[in-house]
Design an enzyme around this catalytic site. Structure first.
Site, PDB file in Angstrom:
ATOM      1  N   ARG A   1       4.095  18.890   1.142  1.00 29.94           N
ATOM      2  CA  ARG A   1       4.827  19.853   0.704  1.00 29.94           C
ATOM      3  C   ARG A   1       4.699  20.342  -0.499  1.00 29.94           C
ATOM      4  O   ARG A   1       5.341  21.214  -1.283  1.00 29.94           O
ATOM      5  CB  ARG A   1       6.056  19.262   0.964  1.00 29.94           C
ATOM      6  CG  ARG A   1       7.457  19.470   1.580  1.00 29.94           C
ATOM      7  CD  ARG A   1       7.383  20.800   2.974  1.00 29.94           C
ATOM      8  NE  ARG A   1       8.104  21.252   1.734  1.00 29.94           N
ATOM      9  CZ  ARG A   1       9.916  21.582   1.255  1.00 29.94           C
ATOM     10  NH1 ARG A   1      10.723  20.636   2.868  1.00 29.94           N
ATOM     11  NH2 ARG A   1      10.500  22.049   1.398  1.00 29.94           N
TER      12      ARG A   1
ATOM     13  N   ASN B   1       1.065  -1.032  -0.302  1.00 28.63           N
ATOM     14  CA  ASN B   1      -0.034  -0.148  -0.020  1.00 28.63           C
ATOM     15  C   ASN B   1       1.424   1.014  -0.350  1.00 28.63           C
ATOM     16  O   ASN B   1       1.403   1.867   0.860  1.00 28.63           O
ATOM     17  CB  ASN B   1      -0.722  -0.220   1.240  1.00 28.63           C
ATOM     18  CG  ASN B   1      -1.976   1.560   1.074  1.00 28.63           C
ATOM     19  OD1 ASN B   1      -1.654   2.621   0.560  1.00 28.63           O
ATOM     20  ND2 ASN B   1      -2.956   0.659   1.397  1.00 28.63           N
TER      21      ASN B   1
ATOM     22  N   GLU C   1      -8.712   0.148  -3.144  1.00 31.75           N
ATOM     23  CA  GLU C   1      -9.367  -0.048  -1.928  1.00 31.75           C
ATOM     24  C   GLU C   1     -10.185   0.974  -1.573  1.00 31.75           C
ATOM     25  O   GLU C   1      -9.198   2.179  -1.393  1.00 31.75           O
ATOM     26  CB  GLU C   1      -9.240  -0.735  -0.630  1.00 31.75           C
ATOM     27  CG  GLU C   1      -7.686   0.071   0.002  1.00 31.75           C
ATOM     28  CD  GLU C   1      -6.938  -0.304   0.917  1.00 31.75           C
ATOM     29  OE1 GLU C   1      -7.173  -1.659   1.039  1.00 31.75           O
ATOM     30  OE2 GLU C   1      -6.448   0.276   1.806  1.00 31.75           O
TER      31      GLU C   1
ATOM     32  N   HIS D   1      -5.707   3.607  -1.687  1.00 36.53           N
ATOM     33  CA  HIS D   1      -6.977   3.961  -0.972  1.00 36.53           C
ATOM     34  C   HIS D   1      -7.360   5.169  -0.734  1.00 36.53           C
ATOM     35  O   HIS D   1      -6.832   6.106   0.042  1.00 36.53           O
ATOM     36  CB  HIS D   1      -6.905   3.170   0.743  1.00 36.53           C
ATOM     37  CG  HIS D   1      -8.097   3.046   1.141  1.00 36.53           C
ATOM     38  ND1 HIS D   1      -7.943   2.781   2.696  1.00 36.53           N
ATOM     39  CD2 HIS D   1      -9.463   4.513   1.669  1.00 36.53           C
ATOM     40  CE1 HIS D   1      -9.373   3.086   2.859  1.00 36.53           C
ATOM     41  NE2 HIS D   1     -10.157   3.942   2.304  1.00 36.53           N
TER      42      HIS D   1
ATOM     43  N   GLY E   1       0.721  -1.874   4.341  1.00 38.89           N
ATOM     44  CA  GLY E   1       1.524  -0.155   3.706  1.00 38.89           C
ATOM     45  C   GLY E   1       2.301   0.494   5.078  1.00 38.89           C
ATOM     46  O   GLY E   1       3.290   0.563   4.827  1.00 38.89           O
TER      47      GLY E   1
ATOM     48  N   HIS F   1      -3.763  -5.310   7.896  1.00 35.66           N
ATOM     49  CA  HIS F   1      -4.187  -3.810   8.592  1.00 35.66           C
ATOM     50  C   HIS F   1      -2.931  -3.882  10.130  1.00 35.66           C
ATOM     51  O   HIS F   1      -2.774  -4.861  10.560  1.00 35.66           O
ATOM     52  CB  HIS F   1      -5.165  -3.975   9.261  1.00 35.66           C
ATOM     53  CG  HIS F   1      -5.224  -1.611   9.801  1.00 35.66           C
ATOM     54  ND1 HIS F   1      -5.308  -1.272   9.256  1.00 35.66           N
ATOM     55  CD2 HIS F   1      -5.221  -1.698  10.966  1.00 35.66           C
ATOM     56  CE1 HIS F   1      -5.645   0.029   9.829  1.00 35.66           C
ATOM     57  NE2 HIS F   1      -5.505  -0.376  10.811  1.00 35.66           N
TER      58      HIS F   1
ATOM     59  N   HIS G   1      -4.073  11.751   0.710  1.00 36.31           N
ATOM     60  CA  HIS G   1      -3.223  11.207   0.177  1.00 36.31           C
ATOM     61  C   HIS G   1      -2.857  10.459  -1.223  1.00 36.31           C
ATOM     62  O   HIS G   1      -2.615  11.608  -1.556  1.00 36.31           O
ATOM     63  CB  HIS G   1      -3.104   9.896   1.308  1.00 36.31           C
ATOM     64  CG  HIS G   1      -3.741   9.323   1.870  1.00 36.31           C
ATOM     65  ND1 HIS G   1      -5.070   7.723   1.078  1.00 36.31           N
ATOM     66  CD2 HIS G   1      -4.541   9.003   3.510  1.00 36.31           C
ATOM     67  CE1 HIS G   1      -6.228   8.035   1.676  1.00 36.31           C
ATOM     68  NE2 HIS G   1      -5.414   8.622   2.870  1.00 36.31           N
TER      69      HIS G   1
END
Length: 241
Positions: free
Chosen positions: A18, A7, A70, A43, A213, A190, A50
């Site tokens: 930035r 991920n 996802e 995701h 991730g 997760h 993100h």
């Protein structure tokens, strides 16, 4: 062997902090594949804090491995997935304000919603995985919906691993056995990490894929991205029988 899907959300978070294009998300994804990952996961959330929707579109033609998108199946997400046509879509119940995934679907209460969405994606040739807690009832519900796979939400395992890893893994073994009995493929993700991954993968029957991730990108700060991806692959190889 269990496949590793990385991920890359956290790389996008760093870039977005930035502005500009440093680090280069697309180059990072290509390198992660080159270092041995067998898939890339993203995701995208509604606020694009993100992964941006434009990132998803740009990634698809560049990737040589499996692409997994996802997210919560809102209208915009559904349109994006059906446009990009990844190998797999993983449905998660996150609300728009969620910092990260924090629960699996109640596949019984949400059966009608998830059935309609699942069928729509499958008609476009997309494999559907549903994010669930380690609860056989929720796994069985996913089978009734017609999903291809479930992804077990492993935060509870990761939290309990250091104190009593045998107790922490037990409900996940039960859920994995339920998935096999229902004919569902099995993914997990997760808070899996270099510390707890090998034990998990060694004891979960039929584990096809892990999506990792946060821990992997964090560990790469100390170990280097190439080395970290290869260490994760080695952990999974160690569980081969």
């Amino acid at each position: 062997m269990t496949k590793l899907s990385v991920n890359i959300n956290k790389i996008a978070t760093l870039r977005n902090s930035r502005g500009g294009n440093t680090p280069d998300l697309l180059e990072a994804a290509r390198n992660i594949e080159r270092f041995g990952a067998q898939g890339i996961t993203v995701h995208p959330r509604p606020d694009e804090r993100h992964i941006r929707y434009a990132d998803v579109r740009a990634l698809k033609p560049l990737l040589a491995t499996e692409f997994n998108i996802e997210g919560y199946p809102g209208e915009r997400f559904i349109e994006l997935v059906n446009e990009v046509l990844p190998a797999q879509v993983t449905l998660v119940p996150d609300g728009p304000d969620a910092i990260t995934s924090n629960a699996g679907w109640d596949t019984l209460k949400n059966k009608d919603l998830l059935t309609e969405i699942t069928q729509g994606f499958q008609q476009n040739g997309i494999r559907v995985s549903i994010f669930v807690d380690a609860d056989p009832r929720m796994v069985e519900g996913a089978a009734q919906i017609g999903a291809d796979r479930v992804e077990l939400y492993t935060e509870a395992y990761a939290t309990g691993y250091r104190n009593n890893r045998e107790a922490a893994i037990a409900p996940f073994v039960t859920a994995a056995e339920a998935a096999a009995a229902c004919g569902l493929g099995l993914n997990a993700g997760h808070d899996l990490s270099l510390e707890n991954l090998e034990y998990f993968a060694d004891r979960i029957p039929g584990l096809l894929e892990v999506s990792i991730g946060h821990a992997l990108i964090s560990e790469a700060l100390y170990l280097g991205l190439e080395n970290t991806v290869r260490l994760y692959r080695q952990k999974l190889r160690n569980t081969e029988r």
